[in-house]
Design an enzyme around this catalytic site. Structure first.
Site, mmCIF file in Angstrom:
data_model
loop_
_atom_site.group_PDB
_atom_site.id
_atom_site.type_symbol
_atom_site.label_atom_id
_atom_site.label_comp_id
_atom_site.label_asym_id
_atom_site.label_seq_id
_atom_site.Cartn_x
_atom_site.Cartn_y
_atom_site.Cartn_z
ATOM 1 N N HIS A 7 3.002 6.140 -2.312
ATOM 2 C CA HIS A 7 4.111 7.094 -2.297
ATOM 3 C C HIS A 7 5.038 7.007 -3.503
ATOM 4 C CE1 HIS A 7 2.847 8.306 1.630
ATOM 5 N NE2 HIS A 7 2.914 7.062 2.072
ATOM 6 N N ARG A 18 0.845 -1.200 0.000
ATOM 7 C CA ARG A 18 0.000 0.000 0.000
ATOM 8 C C ARG A 18 0.879 1.248 0.000
ATOM 9 N NH1 ARG A 18 -0.057 4.476 3.193
ATOM 10 N NH2 ARG A 18 -2.083 5.462 3.284
#
Length: 116
Positions: free
Chosen positions: A80, A75
């Site tokens: 990011h 995730r």
């Protein structure tokens, strides 16, 4: 107050179901060439990771066979490092890891509900 772990486990199952629905009739080539399917499944993997992060430490400790840290890490990578996402790795996750995750989450829910 923290939500019951079953809430987050159900979020994981809902996302798994959507991933299965989005990809059930796709070949790898179709997936790799279609950003709509990629985006839809990546979003659900992000939700799975976020739900995993919200599970209690006691639940994660009780089921060490699940690679909770890896799920949450996926995730984080998708959130990011969105320009560096390896779509082949996403496909592999969908085909290899998602079915196994579904199975164990269903077993955990049964265990939490007191069903053998």
């Amino acid at each position: 107050m923290k939500k019951d772990d079953r809430v987050y486990l159900n979020h994981i199952l809902q996302s798994v179901s959507l991933i299965e629905k989005y990809t059930e009739d796709l070949t790898e080539e179709e997936f790799l060439s279609n950003s709509l399917f990629q985006d839809a499944t990546i979003r659900q993997i992000q939700i799975i990771g976020e739900a995993t992060k919200n599970l209690s430490k006691s639940l994660r400790d009780k089921y060490p066979q699940v690679h909770w840290r890896g799920i949450a890490g996926m995730r984080d990578k998708l959130i990011h490092d969105y320009f560096g996402v390896d779509i082949n790795a996403v496909w592999d996750t969908i085909k290899e890891d998602i079915p196994a995750l579904k199975k164990i989450v269903l077993e955990i829910i049964q265990d939490l509900n007191g069903n053998p």
